[in-house]
Design an enzyme around this catalytic site. Structure first.
Site, short mmCIF file in Angstrom:
data_model
loop_
_atom_site.label_atom_id
_atom_site.label_comp_id
_atom_site.label_asym_id
_atom_site.label_seq_id
_atom_site.Cartn_x
_atom_site.Cartn_y
_atom_site.Cartn_z
N ASP A 22 -1.93 9.17 -2.85
CA ASP A 22 -2.32 7.96 -3.58
C ASP A 22 -3.30 8.32 -4.69
OD1 ASP A 22 -0.69 6.36 -2.01
OD2 ASP A 22 -2.25 6.02 -0.52
N LYS A 44 3.78 11.79 0.86
CA LYS A 44 4.20 10.41 0.63
C LYS A 44 3.89 10.03 -0.80
CE LYS A 44 2.04 6.55 2.29
NZ LYS A 44 2.09 5.50 1.26
N ASP A 71 7.58 5.89 -0.56
CA ASP A 71 7.07 4.65 0.06
C ASP A 71 6.92 3.56 -1.00
OD1 ASP A 71 5.95 2.88 1.90
OD2 ASP A 71 3.92 3.72 1.68
N LYS A 73 8.35 0.49 -0.52
CA LYS A 73 8.38 -0.77 0.25
C LYS A 73 9.24 -1.84 -0.41
CE LYS A 73 3.76 -0.13 2.29
NZ LYS A 73 3.23 1.01 1.53
N PHE A 74 10.54 -1.58 -0.51
CA PHE A 74 11.43 -2.56 -1.15
C PHE A 74 11.39 -3.90 -0.42
CE2 PHE A 74 14.35 1.17 -2.50
CZ PHE A 74 13.48 1.48 -3.52
N ILE A 77 15.86 -9.43 -2.98
CA ILE A 77 17.12 -10.00 -2.49
C ILE A 77 18.04 -8.84 -2.08
CG2 ILE A 77 16.96 -12.15 -3.81
CD1 ILE A 77 18.96 -10.90 -5.81
N ASN A 79 21.03 -7.75 -2.70
CA ASN A 79 21.74 -6.98 -3.71
C ASN A 79 20.80 -6.01 -4.45
OD1 ASN A 79 24.24 -6.57 -5.24
ND2 ASN A 79 23.00 -7.35 -6.94
N THR A 136 -1.09 -2.31 7.94
CA THR A 136 -2.23 -1.94 8.78
C THR A 136 -3.55 -2.50 8.23
OG1 THR A 136 -1.99 0.20 7.68
CG2 THR A 136 -1.41 0.11 9.98
N GLY A 218 -4.36 9.33 3.94
CA GLY A 218 -4.55 9.41 2.49
C GLY A 218 -6.01 9.65 2.17
O1 C5P Z 1 -5.83 6.03 2.46
P1 C5P Z 1 -5.15 5.65 3.72
O2 C5P Z 1 -5.15 6.76 4.77
O3 C5P Z 1 -5.59 4.32 4.27
O4 C5P Z 1 -3.61 5.49 3.28
C1 C5P Z 1 -2.62 4.95 4.08
C2 C5P Z 1 -1.33 4.99 3.35
O5 C5P Z 1 -0.31 4.40 4.15
C3 C5P Z 1 -1.31 4.21 2.03
O6 C5P Z 1 -0.54 4.96 1.11
C4 C5P Z 1 -0.62 2.90 2.34
O7 C5P Z 1 0.14 2.42 1.25
C5 C5P Z 1 0.33 3.31 3.47
N1 C5P Z 1 0.70 2.25 4.40
C6 C5P Z 1 -0.22 1.56 5.17
N2 C5P Z 1 0.19 0.56 6.02
C7 C5P Z 1 1.49 0.26 6.14
C8 C5P Z 1 2.43 0.96 5.38
C9 C5P Z 1 1.99 1.96 4.52
O8 C5P Z 1 -1.41 1.85 5.09
N3 C5P Z 1 1.88 -0.64 7.00
#
Ligand code: C5P
Length: 241
Positions: A22, A44, A71, A73-74, A77, A79, A136, A218
């Site tokens: 990120d 990722k 990642d 995250k689509f 709709i 199609n 999360t 991240g």
């Molecule tokens: O920096 P951190 O460890 O919190 O990053 C978590 C990564 O996981 C981020 O890239 C975030 O977009 C991704 N993520 C998340 N929760 C989800 C799906 C993806 O934190 N449910």
């Protein structure tokens, strides 16, 4: 799945770490890939980095030998989500990518169909499709686990390979859906680490103990004074759990 089966499954289960890249530029992402590969094998690429540098970082990671979790995250709709997923297959070398389970059963089924069809047409391995359940960053409450289970059930029925869920739901999901479900767990923090905007967090060994296949970290690494040392510490805690 009964408790004996669950115990056996956990004894053979492998948990791997994914670094969430990120960051806002190709050069920063390249820095972390060069520093941490091959200790970290899966990277990722999320919205920020993909918008900043598109396919360039995907090609770089691939050429280096790393594996890619796209990642984006689509959530659209059926199609549009299916056609975007076809493009993911065409990019080549994507190990897994995400769609939102809340996009609904039809969207997930169409994505699955498009991915299978396109991979077959090109004669390549289809990327794994991972459904995001609840972010999360949402706080823990009694409604979360039943909702995550029902979204996971819908994802499985649509043919998705796995889900993203917090460690708080991981144990229940493993029990409910057995060993075939891929569970990706973000929100990983070492003791005393900054939570940031994450709410349902856990230590690496807790995620492994709950049955997670992949943990995503991240900021604990990207913002560390010594990213290599933190990476080593996370991997050590997974391996010795
Ligand atoms: O920096 P951190 O460890 O919190 O990053 C978590 C990564 O996981 C981020 O890239 C975030 O977009 C991704 N993520 C998340 N929760 C989800 C799906 C993806 O934190 N449910």
């Amino acid at each position: 799945m009964n408790s004996k089966q669950l115990k056996e499954l956990k004894a053979t289960q492998r948990t791997q770490m994914i670094l969430a890249l990120d960051v806002d530029s190709f050069s920063k992402a390249k820095y972390f890939v060069d520093l941490l590969y091959p200790r970290v094998k899966i990277f990722k690429v999320g919205l920020q980095l993909f918008i900043a540098c598109g396919g360039k970082i995907i090609r770089y990671i691939r050429e280096k030998g790393g594996r890619i979790f796209l990642d984006l995250k689509f959530y659209d709709i059926p199609n549009t989500a299916a056609n975007a997923s076809r493009e993911v297959v065409r990019m080549g070398g994507i190990e897994m990518f995400t769609v939102h389970t809340q996009g609904g059963p039809e969207m997930m089924q169409r994505v699955k169909g498009a991915v299978r069809e396109e991979a077959c047409r090109l004669g390549i391995k289809a990327p794994l499709i991972i459904g995001v359940t609840l972010l999360t960053s949402e706080a823990q409450s009694s409604k979360i686990t039943p909702l995550v289970i029902s979204l996971t059930r819908a994802a499985r029925t649509a043919g998705l390979d796995g889900v993203v869920a917090s460690v708080k739901e991981t144990g229940r999901l493993r029990q409910e859906f057995g060993g075939d479900l891929i569970i990706v767990t973000p929100g990983i923090r070492l003791a005393g680490g900054e939570k940031g905007d994450q709410r349902r967090i856990a230590a690496p060994e807790e995620a492994k103990g709950a049955g997670s296949n992949y943990i995503v970290a991240g900021r604990p690494i990207l913002e560390a004074k010594n990213p290599l040392a933190i990476t080593r510490a996370i991997i050590k805690r997974i391996d010795s759990a």
